[in-house]
Design an enzyme around this catalytic site. Sequence first.
Site, PDB file in Angstrom:
ATOM      1  N   ALA A 158      -2.470  -6.917   0.405  1.00 26.90           N
ATOM      2  CA  ALA A 158      -2.836  -8.202   0.574  1.00 26.90           C
ATOM      3  C   ALA A 158      -2.649  -8.642   2.060  1.00 26.90           C
ATOM      4  O   ALA A 158      -3.630  -9.436   2.615  1.00 26.90           O
ATOM      5  CB  ALA A 158      -1.987  -8.897  -0.343  1.00 26.90           C
ATOM      6  N   HIS A 159      -1.838  -8.168   2.710  1.00 26.28           N
ATOM      7  CA  HIS A 159      -1.673  -8.898   4.154  1.00 26.28           C
ATOM      8  C   HIS A 159      -2.594  -8.457   5.170  1.00 26.28           C
ATOM      9  O   HIS A 159      -2.353  -8.807   6.235  1.00 26.28           O
ATOM     10  CB  HIS A 159      -0.120  -8.751   4.601  1.00 26.28           C
ATOM     11  CG  HIS A 159       0.351  -7.236   5.045  1.00 26.28           C
ATOM     12  ND1 HIS A 159       0.429  -6.945   6.550  1.00 26.28           N
ATOM     13  CD2 HIS A 159       0.542  -6.266   4.387  1.00 26.28           C
ATOM     14  CE1 HIS A 159       0.931  -5.659   6.568  1.00 26.28           C
ATOM     15  NE2 HIS A 159       0.914  -5.256   5.309  1.00 26.28           N
ATOM     16  N   ALA A 219       0.884  -1.219  -0.043  1.00 22.54           N
ATOM     17  CA  ALA A 219      -0.056  -0.021   0.047  1.00 22.54           C
ATOM     18  C   ALA A 219       0.907   1.121   0.011  1.00 22.54           C
ATOM     19  O   ALA A 219       0.580   2.440  -0.480  1.00 22.54           O
ATOM     20  CB  ALA A 219      -0.928  -0.090   1.168  1.00 22.54           C
ATOM     21  N   THR A 220       1.958   1.201   0.740  1.00 25.40           N
ATOM     22  CA  THR A 220       2.751   2.398   0.576  1.00 25.40           C
ATOM     23  C   THR A 220       3.362   2.855  -0.757  1.00 25.40           C
ATOM     24  O   THR A 220       3.243   3.868  -1.273  1.00 25.40           O
ATOM     25  CB  THR A 220       4.033   2.177   1.582  1.00 25.40           C
ATOM     26  OG1 THR A 220       3.764   1.975   2.866  1.00 25.40           O
ATOM     27  CG2 THR A 220       5.241   3.352   1.572  1.00 25.40           C
ATOM     28  N   THR A 254       9.531  -6.993 -12.276  1.00 23.31           N
ATOM     29  CA  THR A 254       8.754  -8.175 -12.687  1.00 23.31           C
ATOM     30  C   THR A 254       7.864  -8.620 -11.474  1.00 23.31           C
ATOM     31  O   THR A 254       8.229  -8.621 -10.383  1.00 23.31           O
ATOM     32  CB  THR A 254       9.950  -9.416 -12.666  1.00 23.31           C
ATOM     33  OG1 THR A 254      10.861  -8.921 -13.669  1.00 23.31           O
ATOM     34  CG2 THR A 254       9.390 -10.644 -12.972  1.00 23.31           C
ATOM     35  N   GLN A 263      -7.621  -0.887   5.374  1.00 23.89           N
ATOM     36  CA  GLN A 263      -8.253  -1.344   6.573  1.00 23.89           C
ATOM     37  C   GLN A 263      -9.967  -1.838   6.066  1.00 23.89           C
ATOM     38  O   GLN A 263     -10.510  -2.464   6.990  1.00 23.89           O
ATOM     39  CB  GLN A 263      -8.249  -0.517   7.766  1.00 23.89           C
ATOM     40  CG  GLN A 263      -6.832  -0.366   8.257  1.00 23.89           C
ATOM     41  CD  GLN A 263      -6.083  -1.579   8.738  1.00 23.89           C
ATOM     42  OE1 GLN A 263      -6.625  -2.527   9.167  1.00 23.89           O
ATOM     43  NE2 GLN A 263      -4.843  -1.455   9.015  1.00 23.89           N
ATOM     44  N   ASN A 304      -6.377   2.862  10.534  1.00 24.82           N
ATOM     45  CA  ASN A 304      -5.587   1.959  11.046  1.00 24.82           C
ATOM     46  C   ASN A 304      -5.418   1.867  12.678  1.00 24.82           C
ATOM     47  O   ASN A 304      -5.291   0.746  13.158  1.00 24.82           O
ATOM     48  CB  ASN A 304      -4.185   1.971  10.467  1.00 24.82           C
ATOM     49  CG  ASN A 304      -3.740   2.982  10.587  1.00 24.82           C
ATOM     50  OD1 ASN A 304      -4.004   4.156  10.234  1.00 24.82           O
ATOM     51  ND2 ASN A 304      -2.418   3.016  11.137  1.00 24.82           N
ATOM     52  N   CYS A 324       3.635   0.677  12.000  1.00 22.89           N
ATOM     53  CA  CYS A 324       4.654   1.528  11.252  1.00 22.89           C
ATOM     54  C   CYS A 324       5.263   2.623  11.936  1.00 22.89           C
ATOM     55  O   CYS A 324       6.489   3.041  11.567  1.00 22.89           O
ATOM     56  CB  CYS A 324       4.162   2.083   9.941  1.00 22.89           C
ATOM     57  SG  CYS A 324       3.104   0.854   8.955  1.00 22.89           S
TER      58      CYS A 324
END
Length: 361
Positions: A187-188, A72-73, A224, A170, A142, A306
């Site tokens: 994703a996480h 996301a960053t 890639t 979130q 968050n 973070c």
Amino acid sequence: MIYLDYQATTPLAPEARDAMLQWLDGPGGSGFGNPHSPHKMGRAAAAAVEFAREQVAALLPSGGRVIFTSGATEAINLAIRGALSAKQGSISASAIEHAAVLDTARALGSCHILNVAKNGQCNTKQDLPQDTRLVCLMQVNNEIGTIQPTVDWHRKAKSANALYLCDAVQAYGKIEVTGADMIAISAHKIYGPKGIGALWVRDNIDLGEVQTGGGQEYGLRSGTLSPSLCAGFGAAAAEAKDRMAQDADHVEKLWTIVAQAFDSWRLNGSAEARWHGNANLQHNGIDVARLMSDCREVMFSAGSACASGSGRPSHVLKALGLSDKQAKSSIRLGWGRYTEAEELERACDTLLKAARKQGIT
């Protein structure tokens, strides 16, 4: 151990793990191909990436494209820097945005901060500077879990001839994500793998190139792609879509347990306009560092992962009007799909017993 830090990251779903494994084949296998290669293995890997892209997009508005990123960053940086690369003007961002938004906006120059109320919501009655070109407001915070009126903010941005970026990290996979020109996801946070996220960009919105190279992702993001990470993200998104109502019901039941257990503590942020998988709780006099030391079997947080270790009070809690002392006497509990009611009750009991040893009742 009892894991209550779901806002920091979530456990990997079995469905996501299974989807990833076939694209991790070593020598003798056929799943390790480069998705940008023209041969058979490359085309198979590319098909897996595109299938995952469709799965991720199924939880987002129609009329846009999904650009895979490392998280996301990166997605937020691509959105902000890409949107402002060819335009002059300022950015308006809420005071409780993630550092990925605030630090990036400030790095680009003129950044106007939108205030939030004590309940953690950002009121649309605020004026935007006339030169605003981008509005940034996350859908679910968050740290405190408050839900913002994103549809209203999207309308306000459009009326000001500005784009609207929504950090939906979130919210994605938990509630409907609506009302934005660009949406950043990860994703996480939905039981997928770390190391992959995405930026959804509405059709007909052109972003400037931020990262030069091969331009593999729509000419905007070079590098890639990992078929394994994409497949894991896609499987996690599909699972979240299928069981969104089930997950929400489970989270709501667990919310009741925490709300009852900590009824004498202050809840930071609105109790109603929030995702109920998050409880940010404050009590005067609590030593959070000691609480963590005394409750090492309970994995919880004192704020954003973070920003952990910075020693600074949470900018989110400060924006709500809490003092430095109050902000530093707050904890965040987060739960989700794999949290069991019995272990949550046990964790609450452990935390409250440790708090009582500090004289907190």
